[in-house]
Design a protein around this motif. Structure first.
Motif, mmCIF file in Angstrom:
data_model
loop_
_atom_site.group_PDB
_atom_site.id
_atom_site.type_symbol
_atom_site.label_atom_id
_atom_site.label_comp_id
_atom_site.label_asym_id
_atom_site.label_seq_id
_atom_site.Cartn_x
_atom_site.Cartn_y
_atom_site.Cartn_z
ATOM 1 N N HIS A 92 0.811 -1.216 0.000
ATOM 2 C CA HIS A 92 0.000 0.000 0.000
ATOM 3 C C HIS A 92 0.847 1.270 0.000
ATOM 4 O O HIS A 92 0.286 2.372 0.121
ATOM 5 C CB HIS A 92 -0.903 0.039 1.237
ATOM 6 N N CYS A 93 2.171 1.170 -0.104
ATOM 7 C CA CYS A 93 2.997 2.381 -0.017
ATOM 8 C C CYS A 93 2.670 3.333 -1.172
ATOM 9 O O CYS A 93 2.168 2.919 -2.222
ATOM 10 C CB CYS A 93 4.484 2.041 0.018
ATOM 11 N N SER A 94 2.950 4.594 -0.961
ATOM 12 C CA SER A 94 2.597 5.598 -1.965
ATOM 13 C C SER A 94 3.326 5.375 -3.284
ATOM 14 O O SER A 94 2.749 5.603 -4.356
ATOM 15 C CB SER A 94 2.871 7.006 -1.430
ATOM 16 N N MET A 95 4.579 4.905 -3.243
ATOM 17 C CA MET A 95 5.301 4.649 -4.492
ATOM 18 C C MET A 95 4.649 3.522 -5.287
ATOM 19 O O MET A 95 4.460 3.636 -6.494
ATOM 20 C CB MET A 95 6.770 4.317 -4.217
ATOM 21 N N CYS A 96 4.313 2.429 -4.629
ATOM 22 C CA CYS A 96 3.672 1.306 -5.325
ATOM 23 C C CYS A 96 2.314 1.704 -5.884
ATOM 24 O O CYS A 96 1.950 1.312 -6.993
ATOM 25 C CB CYS A 96 3.527 0.098 -4.397
ATOM 26 N N ARG A 97 1.557 2.489 -5.129
ATOM 27 C CA ARG A 97 0.241 2.914 -5.610
ATOM 28 C C ARG A 97 0.364 3.787 -6.855
ATOM 29 O O ARG A 97 -0.373 3.612 -7.823
ATOM 30 C CB ARG A 97 -0.540 3.628 -4.507
ATOM 31 N N LYS A 98 1.321 4.703 -6.862
ATOM 32 C CA LYS A 98 1.504 5.556 -8.036
ATOM 33 C C LYS A 98 2.017 4.755 -9.231
ATOM 34 O O LYS A 98 1.595 4.958 -10.363
ATOM 35 C CB LYS A 98 2.471 6.702 -7.722
ATOM 36 N N TRP A 99 2.960 3.840 -8.973
ATOM 37 C CA TRP A 99 3.570 3.060 -10.046
ATOM 38 C C TRP A 99 2.604 2.069 -10.673
ATOM 39 O O TRP A 99 2.574 1.896 -11.884
ATOM 40 C CB TRP A 99 4.797 2.347 -9.486
ATOM 41 N N SER A 100 1.784 1.433 -9.847
ATOM 42 C CA SER A 100 0.900 0.380 -10.368
ATOM 43 C C SER A 100 -0.502 0.870 -10.697
ATOM 44 O O SER A 100 -1.282 0.137 -11.302
ATOM 45 C CB SER A 100 0.803 -0.766 -9.359
ATOM 46 N N GLY A 101 -0.837 2.081 -10.284
ATOM 47 C CA GLY A 101 -2.175 2.587 -10.517
ATOM 48 C C GLY A 101 -3.192 2.020 -9.533
ATOM 49 O O GLY A 101 -4.384 2.035 -9.772
ATOM 50 N N GLY A 102 -2.733 1.510 -8.428
ATOM 51 C CA GLY A 102 -3.581 0.923 -7.392
ATOM 52 C C GLY A 102 -2.687 0.418 -6.290
ATOM 53 O O GLY A 102 -1.827 1.142 -5.812
ATOM 54 N N VAL A 103 -2.837 -0.818 -5.912
ATOM 55 C CA VAL A 103 -1.896 -1.460 -5.001
ATOM 56 C C VAL A 103 -1.009 -2.372 -5.831
ATOM 57 O O VAL A 103 -1.404 -2.814 -6.913
ATOM 58 C CB VAL A 103 -2.612 -2.269 -3.890
ATOM 59 N N PHE A 104 0.186 -2.648 -5.349
ATOM 60 C CA PHE A 104 1.067 -3.569 -6.060
ATOM 61 C C PHE A 104 0.832 -4.953 -5.490
ATOM 62 O O PHE A 104 1.123 -5.225 -4.332
ATOM 63 C CB PHE A 104 2.531 -3.144 -5.902
ATOM 64 N N MET A 105 0.242 -5.820 -6.309
ATOM 65 C CA MET A 105 -0.006 -7.215 -5.929
ATOM 66 C C MET A 105 1.192 -8.014 -6.411
ATOM 67 O O MET A 105 1.435 -8.098 -7.612
ATOM 68 C CB MET A 105 -1.300 -7.710 -6.567
ATOM 69 N N ALA A 106 1.942 -8.591 -5.461
ATOM 70 C CA ALA A 106 3.265 -9.092 -5.781
ATOM 71 C C ALA A 106 3.539 -10.496 -5.264
ATOM 72 O O ALA A 106 3.011 -10.904 -4.237
ATOM 73 C CB ALA A 106 4.295 -8.134 -5.192
ATOM 74 N N VAL A 107 4.409 -11.190 -5.993
ATOM 75 C CA VAL A 107 4.849 -12.535 -5.640
ATOM 76 C C VAL A 107 6.372 -12.532 -5.575
ATOM 77 O O VAL A 107 7.039 -12.270 -6.582
ATOM 78 C CB VAL A 107 4.372 -13.564 -6.695
ATOM 79 N N PRO A 108 6.976 -12.817 -4.404
ATOM 80 C CA PRO A 108 8.431 -12.859 -4.312
ATOM 81 C C PRO A 108 8.987 -14.068 -5.065
ATOM 82 O O PRO A 108 8.511 -15.187 -4.892
ATOM 83 C CB PRO A 108 8.702 -12.970 -2.813
ATOM 84 N N CYS A 109 9.988 -13.807 -5.908
ATOM 85 C CA CYS A 109 10.582 -14.866 -6.730
ATOM 86 C C CYS A 109 12.102 -14.925 -6.610
ATOM 87 O O CYS A 109 12.755 -15.643 -7.375
ATOM 88 C CB CYS A 109 10.176 -14.685 -8.191
ATOM 89 N N GLY A 110 12.676 -14.169 -5.682
ATOM 90 C CA GLY A 110 14.120 -14.226 -5.459
ATOM 91 C C GLY A 110 14.912 -13.952 -6.716
ATOM 92 O O GLY A 110 14.600 -13.045 -7.481
ATOM 93 N N ASP A 111 15.922 -14.779 -6.959
ATOM 94 C CA ASP A 111 16.782 -14.586 -8.128
ATOM 95 C C ASP A 111 16.407 -15.517 -9.282
ATOM 96 O O ASP A 111 17.200 -15.734 -10.189
ATOM 97 C CB ASP A 111 18.252 -14.768 -7.743
ATOM 98 N N SER A 112 15.195 -16.058 -9.270
ATOM 99 C CA SER A 112 14.804 -17.074 -10.256
ATOM 100 C C SER A 112 14.285 -16.520 -11.579
ATOM 101 O O SER A 112 14.021 -17.292 -12.501
ATOM 102 C CB SER A 112 13.728 -17.985 -9.659
ATOM 103 N N VAL A 113 14.130 -15.202 -11.715
ATOM 104 C CA VAL A 113 13.564 -14.638 -12.939
ATOM 105 C C VAL A 113 14.537 -14.838 -14.108
ATOM 106 O O VAL A 113 15.717 -14.515 -14.013
ATOM 107 C CB VAL A 113 13.228 -13.147 -12.764
ATOM 108 N N GLU A 114 14.004 -15.401 -15.193
ATOM 109 C CA GLU A 114 14.759 -15.567 -16.437
ATOM 110 C C GLU A 114 13.968 -14.925 -17.563
ATOM 111 O O GLU A 114 12.769 -15.165 -17.691
ATOM 112 C CB GLU A 114 14.976 -17.054 -16.734
#
Length: 148
Positions: free
Chosen positions: A33-55
């Motif tokens: 709910h932070c102000s940066m996430c709300r501005k960036w995502s246009g709402g709330v940032f709904m997120a899934v932690p994935c560590g270093d696995s992103v390819e």
């Protein structure tokens, strides 16, 4: 580090110019709910932690915005999709849940920066709730954070 007992999931942006796969650390979706996430995502940032696995399979239009001393936000410059929050060093990714092709396995577990949530909305789910101070204390202790 990504959990090995969860499947590698595919995802991408709205226009398809960014495609990736990642292994969720947990099958939970967290909300910031932070102000940066709300501005960036246009709402709330709904997120899934994935560590270093992103390819990345395709990342021609992937852009990075350094949003704090420790965090970066990654998005598609072609369609504007908000895709990742990433710890700068070492790279630890938090993936926008809706960027995954199949979101059916995730359950809503936690809300962070609850003290920054505007009063005009509330989720009815029973979730863990952390204030900004609690999140930053966990971040300082090396337990990570979805914010920044």
């Amino acid at each position: 580090m990504a959990a090995v007992d969860h499947p590698r999931l595919s995802g991408g942006c709205l226009c398809g110019n960014v495609r990736f796969s990642a292994v969720p650390e947990k099958l939970e979706m967290d909300v910031c709910h932070c102000s940066m996430c709300r501005k960036w995502s246009g709402g709330v940032f709904m997120a899934v932690p994935c560590g270093d696995s992103v390819e990345f399979v395709k990342s021609d239009t992937l852009e990075t915005y350094k949003s704090s001393e420790w965090g970066e936000r990654l998005f598609c410059r072609a369609c504007g999709s908000s895709l990742f929050w990433r710890l700068q060093s070492p790279h630890q990714y938090v993936v926008a849940m809706h960027a995954f092709d199949d979101i059916s396995q995730f359950h809503f577990a936690e809300e962070i920066f609850i003290d920054e949530k505007p009063a005009h909305y509330s989720f009815s789910n029973d979730t863990r709730k952390l204030t900004g101070a609690e999140v930053m204390a966990a971040f300082a202790a090396g337990q990570g954070s979805d914010n920044g």
